[in-house]
Design a protein around this motif. Structure first.
Motif, PDB file in Angstrom:
ATOM      1  N   ILE A   1      17.947  62.875  19.459  1.00  0.00           N
ATOM      2  CA  ILE A   1      17.839  61.466  19.097  1.00  0.00           C
ATOM      3  C   ILE A   1      18.641  60.619  20.074  1.00  0.00           C
ATOM      4  N   ASN A   2      18.032  59.514  20.522  1.00  0.00           N
ATOM      5  CA  ASN A   2      18.763  58.571  21.351  1.00  0.00           C
ATOM      6  C   ASN A   2      19.361  57.488  20.441  1.00  0.00           C
ATOM      7  N   THR A   3      18.524  56.629  19.943  1.00  0.00           N
ATOM      8  CA  THR A   3      18.986  55.510  19.122  1.00  0.00           C
ATOM      9  C   THR A   3      18.445  55.631  17.697  1.00  0.00           C
ATOM     10  N   MET A   4      19.276  55.293  16.728  1.00  0.00           N
ATOM     11  CA  MET A   4      18.849  55.178  15.338  1.00  0.00           C
ATOM     12  C   MET A   4      19.054  53.727  14.914  1.00  0.00           C
ATOM     13  N   GLY A   5      18.091  53.209  14.189  1.00  0.00           N
ATOM     14  CA  GLY A   5      18.189  51.805  13.806  1.00  0.00           C
ATOM     15  C   GLY A   5      17.617  51.537  12.433  1.00  0.00           C
ATOM     16  N   TRP A   6      18.010  50.401  11.897  1.00  0.00           N
ATOM     17  CA  TRP A   6      17.472  49.926  10.625  1.00  0.00           C
ATOM     18  C   TRP A   6      16.785  48.590  10.874  1.00  0.00           C
TER      19      TRP A   6
ATOM     20  N   THR B   1      23.520  53.645  19.210  1.00  0.00           N
ATOM     21  CA  THR B   1      23.074  54.535  20.261  1.00  0.00           C
ATOM     22  C   THR B   1      23.724  55.912  20.125  1.00  0.00           C
ATOM     23  N   ARG B   2      23.260  56.791  20.976  1.00  0.00           N
ATOM     24  CA  ARG B   2      23.827  58.148  21.014  1.00  0.00           C
ATOM     25  C   ARG B   2      25.325  58.110  21.305  1.00  0.00           C
ATOM     26  N   ALA B   3      25.740  57.148  22.102  1.00  0.00           N
ATOM     27  CA  ALA B   3      27.150  57.015  22.471  1.00  0.00           C
ATOM     28  C   ALA B   3      27.961  56.284  21.403  1.00  0.00           C
ATOM     29  N   GLY B   4      27.288  55.780  20.387  1.00  0.00           N
ATOM     30  CA  GLY B   4      28.001  55.101  19.315  1.00  0.00           C
ATOM     31  C   GLY B   4      28.081  53.601  19.445  1.00  0.00           C
ATOM     32  N   THR B   5      27.415  53.054  20.448  1.00  0.00           N
ATOM     33  CA  THR B   5      27.387  51.602  20.597  1.00  0.00           C
ATOM     34  C   THR B   5      26.486  50.992  19.529  1.00  0.00           C
ATOM     35  N   THR B   6      26.972  49.925  18.911  1.00  0.00           N
ATOM     36  CA  THR B   6      26.210  49.303  17.828  1.00  0.00           C
ATOM     37  C   THR B   6      25.828  47.872  18.177  1.00  0.00           C
ATOM     38  N   ASN B   7      24.753  47.409  17.563  1.00  0.00           N
ATOM     39  CA  ASN B   7      24.430  45.993  17.643  1.00  0.00           C
ATOM     40  C   ASN B   7      23.800  45.572  16.322  1.00  0.00           C
ATOM     41  N   TYR B   8      23.984  44.295  15.988  1.00  0.00           N
ATOM     42  CA  TYR B   8      23.557  43.762  14.695  1.00  0.00           C
ATOM     43  C   TYR B   8      22.870  42.411  14.881  1.00  0.00           C
ATOM     44  N   VAL B   9      21.959  42.123  14.000  1.00  0.00           N
ATOM     45  CA  VAL B   9      21.413  40.773  13.949  1.00  0.00           C
ATOM     46  C   VAL B   9      22.519  39.861  13.427  1.00  0.00           C
ATOM     47  N   ASP B  10      22.553  38.640  13.910  1.00  0.00           N
ATOM     48  CA  ASP B  10      23.664  37.732  13.587  1.00  0.00           C
ATOM     49  C   ASP B  10      23.877  37.559  12.082  1.00  0.00           C
ATOM     50  N   SER B  11      22.810  37.559  11.325  1.00  0.00           N
ATOM     51  CA  SER B  11      22.921  37.262   9.895  1.00  0.00           C
ATOM     52  C   SER B  11      23.648  38.329   9.090  1.00  0.00           C
TER      53      SER B  11
END
Length: 117
Positions: free
Chosen positions: A31-36, A52-62
């Protein structure tokens, strides 16, 4: 057989919390990226959070500051901890897995989250 199984949705009062889980199995690839993602009635599907696989996260602003995405790579599992829920969070939530070695995505069946005010 590849499977992506979500759990943890339900009905919660505004201000409450829920945790979603997503388990991926049956693939020989990593697995590379997991997302919701989520889709509310009459709206387009949107990315809520990804890791990401490296643990980097991103979120929608809300959801920043309220939701936290995490993963257990050994178990091919992703979690979405959702706090301070409000009616705008009501939607069907979908887990997405993007593979590392080949350009392929998998989607879960979706789990309903309903926040009552």
């Amino acid at each position: 057989q590849v499977q992506l199984v979500e759990s943890g949705g339900g009905l919660v009062q505004a201000g409450g919390s829920l945790q979603l889980s997503c388990v991926f199995s049956g693939s020989i690839f990593s697995i590379n990226t997991m997302g919701w993602y989520r889709q509310a009635p009459g709206k387009q599907r949107e990315l809520v959070a990804a890791i990401t696989r490296a643990g980097t996260t991103n979120y929608v602003d809300s959801v920043k500051g309220r939701f936290t995405i995490s993963r257990d790579s050994a178990r091919n599992t992703a979690y979405l901890q959702m706090n301070s829920l409000n009616s705008e969070d009501t939607a069907v939530y979908y887990c997405n897995v993007r593979l590392l070695e080949i350009p392929k995505d998998y989607w879960g069946q979706g789990t309903q989250v309903t926040v009552s005010s």
